[in-house]
Design a protein around this motif. Structure first.
Motif, PDB file in Angstrom:
ATOM      1  N   VAL A 123       0.712  -1.640  -0.031  1.00 15.28           N
ATOM      2  CA  VAL A 123      -0.669   0.323  -0.059  1.00 15.28           C
ATOM      3  C   VAL A 123       1.197   1.675   0.150  1.00 15.28           C
ATOM      4  O   VAL A 123      -0.046   2.309  -0.931  1.00 15.28           O
ATOM      5  CB  VAL A 123      -1.123   0.006   0.895  1.00 15.28           C
ATOM      6  CG1 VAL A 123      -2.261   1.529   1.278  1.00 15.28           C
ATOM      7  CG2 VAL A 123      -1.628  -1.034   1.491  1.00 15.28           C
ATOM      8  N   TYR A 124       1.526   0.812   1.042  1.00 17.50           N
ATOM      9  CA  TYR A 124       2.849   2.220   0.519  1.00 17.50           C
ATOM     10  C   TYR A 124       3.453   2.558  -0.031  1.00 17.50           C
ATOM     11  O   TYR A 124       3.606   3.730  -0.348  1.00 17.50           O
ATOM     12  CB  TYR A 124       3.880   2.050   1.937  1.00 17.50           C
ATOM     13  CG  TYR A 124       4.710   3.308   2.321  1.00 17.50           C
ATOM     14  CD1 TYR A 124       4.156   4.234   3.235  1.00 17.50           C
ATOM     15  CD2 TYR A 124       5.892   3.998   1.774  1.00 17.50           C
ATOM     16  CE1 TYR A 124       4.913   5.248   3.622  1.00 17.50           C
ATOM     17  CE2 TYR A 124       6.587   4.614   2.475  1.00 17.50           C
ATOM     18  CZ  TYR A 124       6.109   5.813   3.146  1.00 17.50           C
ATOM     19  OH  TYR A 124       6.812   6.742   3.058  1.00 17.50           O
ATOM     20  N   GLN A 125       3.875   1.496  -0.774  1.00 17.29           N
ATOM     21  CA  GLN A 125       4.275   1.928  -2.096  1.00 17.29           C
ATOM     22  C   GLN A 125       3.968   2.299  -3.517  1.00 17.29           C
ATOM     23  O   GLN A 125       4.438   2.849  -4.138  1.00 17.29           O
ATOM     24  CB  GLN A 125       5.435   0.517  -2.941  1.00 17.29           C
ATOM     25  CG  GLN A 125       6.465  -0.328  -2.075  1.00 17.29           C
ATOM     26  CD  GLN A 125       6.841  -1.625  -2.366  1.00 17.29           C
ATOM     27  OE1 GLN A 125       5.751  -2.576  -2.676  1.00 17.29           O
ATOM     28  NE2 GLN A 125       7.794  -1.564  -3.195  1.00 17.29           N
ATOM     29  N   LYS A 126       2.728   2.250  -3.457  1.00 24.94           N
ATOM     30  CA  LYS A 126       0.994   1.784  -4.743  1.00 24.94           C
ATOM     31  C   LYS A 126       0.775   3.753  -4.214  1.00 24.94           C
ATOM     32  O   LYS A 126       0.331   4.056  -5.221  1.00 24.94           O
ATOM     33  CB  LYS A 126       0.854   1.081  -4.106  1.00 24.94           C
ATOM     34  CG  LYS A 126       0.586  -0.289  -4.611  1.00 24.94           C
ATOM     35  CD  LYS A 126       0.987  -0.333  -6.358  1.00 24.94           C
ATOM     36  CE  LYS A 126       0.641  -1.620  -6.317  1.00 24.94           C
ATOM     37  NZ  LYS A 126       2.084  -2.338  -7.185  1.00 24.94           N
ATOM     38  N   ALA A 127       0.926   3.993  -2.635  1.00 24.24           N
ATOM     39  CA  ALA A 127       0.312   5.188  -2.839  1.00 24.24           C
ATOM     40  C   ALA A 127       0.939   6.187  -3.672  1.00 24.24           C
ATOM     41  O   ALA A 127       2.279   6.003  -3.181  1.00 24.24           O
ATOM     42  CB  ALA A 127       0.490   5.363  -1.042  1.00 24.24           C
ATOM     43  N   GLY A 128       0.341   7.421  -3.999  1.00 21.35           N
ATOM     44  CA  GLY A 128       1.176   8.499  -4.846  1.00 21.35           C
ATOM     45  C   GLY A 128       1.263   7.911  -6.537  1.00 21.35           C
ATOM     46  O   GLY A 128       1.473   9.026  -7.158  1.00 21.35           O
ATOM     47  N   ASN A 130       0.693   6.127 -10.221  1.00 22.81           N
ATOM     48  CA  ASN A 130      -0.444   5.704 -11.155  1.00 22.81           C
ATOM     49  C   ASN A 130      -1.237   4.812 -11.195  1.00 22.81           C
ATOM     50  O   ASN A 130      -2.466   4.116 -11.221  1.00 22.81           O
ATOM     51  CB  ASN A 130      -0.127   6.059 -12.681  1.00 22.81           C
ATOM     52  CG  ASN A 130       0.898   4.849 -12.790  1.00 22.81           C
ATOM     53  OD1 ASN A 130       1.384   3.669 -12.375  1.00 22.81           O
ATOM     54  ND2 ASN A 130       1.339   5.034 -14.311  1.00 22.81           N
ATOM     55  N   GLU A 131      -0.775   3.813 -10.118  1.00 21.11           N
ATOM     56  CA  GLU A 131      -1.406   2.673  -9.556  1.00 21.11           C
ATOM     57  C   GLU A 131      -2.207   2.570  -7.850  1.00 21.11           C
ATOM     58  O   GLU A 131      -2.575   1.495  -8.518  1.00 21.11           O
ATOM     59  CB  GLU A 131      -0.157   1.499  -8.923  1.00 21.11           C
ATOM     60  CG  GLU A 131       0.705   0.876 -10.826  1.00 21.11           C
ATOM     61  CD  GLU A 131       2.109   0.239 -10.149  1.00 21.11           C
ATOM     62  OE1 GLU A 131       2.013  -0.633  -9.656  1.00 21.11           O
ATOM     63  OE2 GLU A 131       2.666   0.607 -10.055  1.00 21.11           O
ATOM     64  N   GLU A 132      -2.387   3.372  -7.916  1.00 18.85           N
ATOM     65  CA  GLU A 132      -2.645   3.449  -6.397  1.00 18.85           C
ATOM     66  C   GLU A 132      -4.235   3.519  -6.152  1.00 18.85           C
ATOM     67  O   GLU A 132      -4.606   2.341  -5.970  1.00 18.85           O
ATOM     68  CB  GLU A 132      -2.800   5.090  -5.835  1.00 18.85           C
ATOM     69  CG  GLU A 132      -3.339   5.196  -4.984  1.00 18.85           C
ATOM     70  CD  GLU A 132      -3.511   6.827  -4.392  1.00 18.85           C
ATOM     71  OE1 GLU A 132      -4.174   7.239  -3.838  1.00 18.85           O
ATOM     72  OE2 GLU A 132      -2.084   7.921  -4.309  1.00 18.85           O
ATOM     73  N   ASP A 133      -4.693   3.878  -7.487  1.00 18.99           N
ATOM     74  CA  ASP A 133      -6.672   3.882  -6.956  1.00 18.99           C
ATOM     75  C   ASP A 133      -6.892   2.397  -7.483  1.00 18.99           C
ATOM     76  O   ASP A 133      -8.057   1.948  -6.911  1.00 18.99           O
ATOM     77  CB  ASP A 133      -7.394   4.438  -8.437  1.00 18.99           C
ATOM     78  CG  ASP A 133      -7.014   6.042  -8.332  1.00 18.99           C
ATOM     79  OD1 ASP A 133      -7.028   6.518  -6.451  1.00 18.99           O
ATOM     80  OD2 ASP A 133      -8.148   6.926  -9.076  1.00 18.99           O
ATOM     81  N   GLU A 134      -6.754   1.378  -8.018  1.00 20.79           N
ATOM     82  CA  GLU A 134      -6.572   0.255  -8.907  1.00 20.79           C
ATOM     83  C   GLU A 134      -6.230  -0.143  -7.674  1.00 20.79           C
ATOM     84  O   GLU A 134      -7.238  -1.271  -7.326  1.00 20.79           O
ATOM     85  CB  GLU A 134      -5.858  -0.258  -9.930  1.00 20.79           C
ATOM     86  CG  GLU A 134      -6.496  -1.484  -9.859  1.00 20.79           C
ATOM     87  CD  GLU A 134      -5.349  -1.811 -11.752  1.00 20.79           C
ATOM     88  OE1 GLU A 134      -5.937  -3.084 -11.804  1.00 20.79           O
ATOM     89  OE2 GLU A 134      -5.507  -1.219 -12.393  1.00 20.79           O
ATOM     90  N   TYR A 135      -4.391  -0.358  -6.986  1.00 16.34           N
ATOM     91  CA  TYR A 135      -5.169  -0.851  -6.635  1.00 16.34           C
ATOM     92  C   TYR A 135      -5.268  -0.968  -4.971  1.00 16.34           C
ATOM     93  O   TYR A 135      -5.616  -1.755  -4.185  1.00 16.34           O
ATOM     94  CB  TYR A 135      -2.972  -0.701  -5.731  1.00 16.34           C
ATOM     95  CG  TYR A 135      -2.819  -1.978  -4.796  1.00 16.34           C
ATOM     96  CD1 TYR A 135      -2.269  -3.506  -5.008  1.00 16.34           C
ATOM     97  CD2 TYR A 135      -1.956  -1.740  -3.848  1.00 16.34           C
ATOM     98  CE1 TYR A 135      -1.864  -4.341  -4.504  1.00 16.34           C
ATOM     99  CE2 TYR A 135      -1.847  -2.803  -2.803  1.00 16.34           C
ATOM    100  CZ  TYR A 135      -1.152  -3.827  -2.598  1.00 16.34           C
ATOM    101  OH  TYR A 135      -1.336  -4.902  -1.513  1.00 16.34           O
TER     102      TYR A 135
END
Length: 154
Positions: A123-128, A130-135
């Motif tokens: 979650v921390y890696q994806k935050a901010g 372009n993968e954030e919303d989907e993840y």
């Protein structure tokens, strides 16, 4: 044990008189920071960083790991929706016995766990990114909301 579900906190109200500020009611801190009386010379918003903040995974169960990960997703979306909050510095990278709780993005850095990443790390890696919303979408059912647009005052 503390409940890692930050959206469930009966002690954190949305009143300016609340006794606690948590990830659940960050709206109160944001409103405070945006109030003229609390701005520098009445016009410049002061920086508000949530430093060394985090969410415990009371155990290393899959359920607690998912609640911790969902809590970071919830907190991240809320922080980004609030004009008065500037950012978040997570505490701690690794679970640490001296903390008295497992706040880390990774497990204990010992022979047993070797600092293995917990789900909150992704979650921390994806935050901010372009993968954030989907993840982050996977956490909506656990939190009990249909989308992130209703995150404020929830």
């Amino acid at each position: 044990m503390t409940n890692p579900c930050v959206w469930i906190d009966p002690n954190a109200t949305f009143s300016m008189d609340t006794k606690f500020i948590t990830f659940k009611n960050l709206e109160v801190l944001s409103k405070w920071a945006l109030t003229k009386e609390n701005k520098y010379k009445g016009t410049v918003k002061r920086s508000v960083w949530l430093s060394e903040a985090g969410v415990n995974s009371p155990t290393y169960s899959d359920e607690d790991f998912q609640k911790q990960a969902a809590s970071l997703a919830f907190a991240w979306k809320k922080i980004n929706a609030l004009e008065g909050i500037d950012g978040l510095q997570w505490h701690n990278w690794f679970d640490h016995p001296g903390d008295g709780a497992c706040f880390g993005l990774r497990k204990y850095l010992d022979e047993s766990y070797k600092g293995e990443a917990k789900p909150v790390w992704e979650v921390y890696q994806k935050a901010g990114t372009n993968e954030e919303d989907e993840y982050f979408e996977q956490f909506l059912p656990l939190i009990g909301i249909p989308d992130w647009n209703i995150i404020e005052n929830f």
